[in-house]
Design a protein around this motif. Structure first.
Motif, mmCIF file in Angstrom:
data_model
loop_
_atom_site.group_PDB
_atom_site.id
_atom_site.type_symbol
_atom_site.label_atom_id
_atom_site.label_comp_id
_atom_site.label_asym_id
_atom_site.label_seq_id
_atom_site.Cartn_x
_atom_site.Cartn_y
_atom_site.Cartn_z
ATOM 1 N N LEU A 80 0.823 -1.207 0.000
ATOM 2 C CA LEU A 80 0.000 0.000 0.000
ATOM 3 C C LEU A 80 0.861 1.263 0.000
ATOM 4 O O LEU A 80 0.520 2.253 -0.665
ATOM 5 C CB LEU A 80 -0.948 -0.006 1.203
ATOM 6 N N GLN A 81 1.970 1.230 0.721
ATOM 7 C CA GLN A 81 2.865 2.383 0.718
ATOM 8 C C GLN A 81 3.453 2.606 -0.672
ATOM 9 O O GLN A 81 3.565 3.752 -1.137
ATOM 10 C CB GLN A 81 3.980 2.192 1.756
ATOM 11 N N GLU A 82 3.828 1.521 -1.329
ATOM 12 C CA GLU A 82 4.373 1.629 -2.687
ATOM 13 C C GLU A 82 3.301 2.148 -3.653
ATOM 14 O O GLU A 82 3.571 3.028 -4.486
ATOM 15 C CB GLU A 82 4.904 0.268 -3.155
ATOM 16 N N GLU A 83 2.093 1.619 -3.535
ATOM 17 C CA GLU A 83 0.984 2.080 -4.379
ATOM 18 C C GLU A 83 0.703 3.563 -4.117
ATOM 19 O O GLU A 83 0.469 4.336 -5.057
ATOM 20 C CB GLU A 83 -0.267 1.244 -4.098
ATOM 21 N N ASN A 84 0.735 3.979 -2.856
ATOM 22 C CA ASN A 84 0.504 5.378 -2.488
ATOM 23 C C ASN A 84 1.563 6.283 -3.128
ATOM 24 O O ASN A 84 1.249 7.353 -3.646
ATOM 25 C CB ASN A 84 0.520 5.505 -0.967
ATOM 26 N N LYS A 85 2.813 5.831 -3.096
ATOM 27 C CA LYS A 85 3.904 6.598 -3.698
ATOM 28 C C LYS A 85 3.668 6.781 -5.200
ATOM 29 O O LYS A 85 3.824 7.901 -5.728
ATOM 30 C CB LYS A 85 5.233 5.870 -3.445
ATOM 31 N N ILE A 86 3.286 5.706 -5.869
ATOM 32 C CA ILE A 86 3.029 5.765 -7.317
ATOM 33 C C ILE A 86 1.870 6.709 -7.610
ATOM 34 O O ILE A 86 1.944 7.539 -8.534
ATOM 35 C CB ILE A 86 2.751 4.349 -7.878
ATOM 36 N N LEU A 87 0.798 6.610 -6.831
ATOM 37 C CA LEU A 87 -0.362 7.480 -7.055
ATOM 38 C C LEU A 87 -0.012 8.950 -6.821
ATOM 39 O O LEU A 87 -0.465 9.829 -7.574
ATOM 40 C CB LEU A 87 -1.525 7.052 -6.163
ATOM 41 N N ARG A 88 0.787 9.237 -5.810
ATOM 42 C CA ARG A 88 1.210 10.623 -5.564
ATOM 43 C C ARG A 88 2.038 11.160 -6.740
ATOM 44 O O ARG A 88 1.893 12.323 -7.151
ATOM 45 C CB ARG A 88 2.000 10.725 -4.270
ATOM 46 N N GLU A 89 2.909 10.313 -7.273
ATOM 47 C CA GLU A 89 3.700 10.717 -8.442
ATOM 48 C C GLU A 89 2.793 10.994 -9.632
ATOM 49 O O GLU A 89 3.001 11.961 -10.370
ATOM 50 C CB GLU A 89 4.729 9.636 -8.785
ATOM 51 N N GLN A 90 1.775 10.138 -9.822
ATOM 52 C CA GLN A 90 0.839 10.350 -10.920
ATOM 53 C C GLN A 90 0.050 11.648 -10.732
ATOM 54 O O GLN A 90 -0.173 12.397 -11.694
ATOM 55 C CB GLN A 90 -0.119 9.164 -11.051
ATOM 56 N N ILE A 91 -0.353 11.929 -9.503
ATOM 57 C CA ILE A 91 -1.085 13.167 -9.213
ATOM 58 C C ILE A 91 -0.202 14.376 -9.507
ATOM 59 O O ILE A 91 -0.641 15.351 -10.125
ATOM 60 C CB ILE A 91 -1.587 13.188 -7.754
ATOM 61 N N ASP A 92 1.057 14.309 -9.061
ATOM 62 C CA ASP A 92 1.983 15.417 -9.339
ATOM 63 C C ASP A 92 2.154 15.624 -10.840
ATOM 64 O O ASP A 92 2.176 16.759 -11.326
ATOM 65 C CB ASP A 92 3.343 15.160 -8.678
ATOM 66 N N THR A 93 2.280 14.524 -11.567
ATOM 67 C CA THR A 93 2.418 14.611 -13.026
ATOM 68 C C THR A 93 1.177 15.255 -13.638
ATOM 69 O O THR A 93 1.284 16.135 -14.513
ATOM 70 C CB THR A 93 2.653 13.213 -13.634
ATOM 71 N N LEU A 94 -0.006 14.829 -13.185
ATOM 72 C CA LEU A 94 -1.254 15.409 -13.717
ATOM 73 C C LEU A 94 -1.355 16.898 -13.379
ATOM 74 O O LEU A 94 -1.792 17.704 -14.220
ATOM 75 C CB LEU A 94 -2.465 14.659 -13.167
ATOM 76 N N LYS A 95 -0.947 17.289 -12.180
ATOM 77 C CA LYS A 95 -0.982 18.710 -11.796
ATOM 78 C C LYS A 95 -0.068 19.529 -12.697
ATOM 79 O O LYS A 95 -0.429 20.622 -13.139
ATOM 80 C CB LYS A 95 -0.552 18.876 -10.332
ATOM 81 N N ARG A 96 1.141 18.985 -12.961
ATOM 82 C CA ARG A 96 2.068 19.701 -13.841
ATOM 83 C C ARG A 96 1.495 19.813 -15.250
ATOM 84 O O ARG A 96 1.594 20.849 -15.907
ATOM 85 C CB ARG A 96 3.426 18.993 -13.857
ATOM 86 N N THR A 97 0.869 18.710 -15.703
ATOM 87 C CA THR A 97 0.276 18.714 -17.039
ATOM 88 C C THR A 97 -0.853 19.732 -17.119
ATOM 89 O O THR A 97 -0.940 20.507 -18.085
ATOM 90 C CB THR A 97 -0.259 17.309 -17.391
ATOM 91 N N VAL A 98 -1.720 19.752 -16.120
ATOM 92 C CA VAL A 98 -2.810 20.723 -16.085
ATOM 93 C C VAL A 98 -2.249 22.136 -16.029
ATOM 94 O O VAL A 98 -2.733 23.048 -16.694
ATOM 95 C CB VAL A 98 -3.754 20.450 -14.892
ATOM 96 N N GLY A 99 -1.180 22.329 -15.268
ATOM 97 C CA GLY A 99 -0.541 23.652 -15.172
ATOM 98 C C GLY A 99 0.019 24.088 -16.493
ATOM 99 O O GLY A 99 -0.079 25.266 -16.860
ATOM 100 N N ILE A 100 0.590 23.168 -17.265
ATOM 101 C CA ILE A 100 1.133 23.494 -18.590
ATOM 102 C C ILE A 100 0.023 23.918 -19.512
ATOM 103 O O ILE A 100 0.115 24.916 -20.211
ATOM 104 C CB ILE A 100 1.925 22.304 -19.176
ATOM 105 N N PHE A 101 -1.083 23.143 -19.518
ATOM 106 C CA PHE A 101 -2.193 23.473 -20.399
ATOM 107 C C PHE A 101 -2.889 24.763 -19.974
ATOM 108 O O PHE A 101 -3.351 25.532 -20.812
ATOM 109 C CB PHE A 101 -3.227 22.327 -20.455
ATOM 110 N N SER A 102 -2.920 25.040 -18.699
ATOM 111 C CA SER A 102 -3.551 26.269 -18.186
ATOM 112 C C SER A 102 -2.712 27.489 -18.569
ATOM 113 O O SER A 102 -3.240 28.550 -18.862
ATOM 114 C CB SER A 102 -3.695 26.229 -16.665
ATOM 115 N N ALA A 103 -1.407 27.325 -18.562
ATOM 116 C CA ALA A 103 -0.517 28.441 -18.878
ATOM 117 C C ALA A 103 -0.570 28.807 -20.345
ATOM 118 O O ALA A 103 -0.298 29.932 -20.728
ATOM 119 C CB ALA A 103 0.909 28.094 -18.448
ATOM 120 N N LYS A 104 -0.938 27.898 -21.239
ATOM 121 C CA LYS A 104 -0.958 28.125 -22.685
ATOM 122 C C LYS A 104 -2.155 28.971 -23.087
ATOM 123 O O LYS A 104 -2.193 29.482 -24.168
ATOM 124 C CB LYS A 104 -0.969 26.798 -23.442
ATOM 125 N N LYS A 105 -3.164 29.090 -22.271
ATOM 126 C CA LYS A 105 -4.359 29.834 -22.664
ATOM 127 C C LYS A 105 -4.142 31.280 -22.755
ATOM 128 O O LYS A 105 -3.519 32.087 -22.476
ATOM 129 C CB LYS A 105 -5.503 29.563 -21.697
#
Length: 105
Positions: A80-105
């Motif tokens: 569960l700790q390993e899964e939590n780490k992976i999910l947090r990394e995915q969330i961070d990646t999605l936040k960065r991706t959303v931030g990139i797309f938000s900045a392009k507008k």
């Protein structure tokens, strides 16, 4: 004269026969002890010994099962700790991706 033999060793067959007389033939321990000329305390030890051995086996099994359960819980916690780490990394990646797309507008 004392009918009890101090320090005498009895065969396993003799002990088993005495225990059988009490358990299967339902004779009182006092009668059996007097019949075979052993102290009642000695006969009681023979009667209790198998129960103590069984109880020890049961306690050992409980300890083994508890260890297995704890091991399984520890392994599950690590998963569960390993899964939590992976999910947090995915969330961070999605936040960065959303931030990139938000900045392009």
């Amino acid at each position: 004269m004392n009918k009890y033999k101090r320090g005498h060793r009895y065969s396993e067959e003799f002990k088993s026969d005495a225990v059988r007389m009490v358990i299967t033939e339902k004779q009182s321990p006092r009668v059996v002890a007097d019949t075979i000329e052993v102290k009642i305390s000695v006969l009681n030890d023979w009667l209790v010994a198998p129960l103590i051995a069984e109880m020890q086996k049961a306690e050992d099994k409980i300890i083994d099962l508890e260890d297995e359960l704890n091991k399984t819980a520890d392994e599950r916690m690590r998963e569960l700790q390993e899964e939590n780490k992976i999910l947090r990394e995915q969330i961070d990646t999605l936040k960065r991706t959303v931030g990139i797309f938000s900045a392009k507008k």
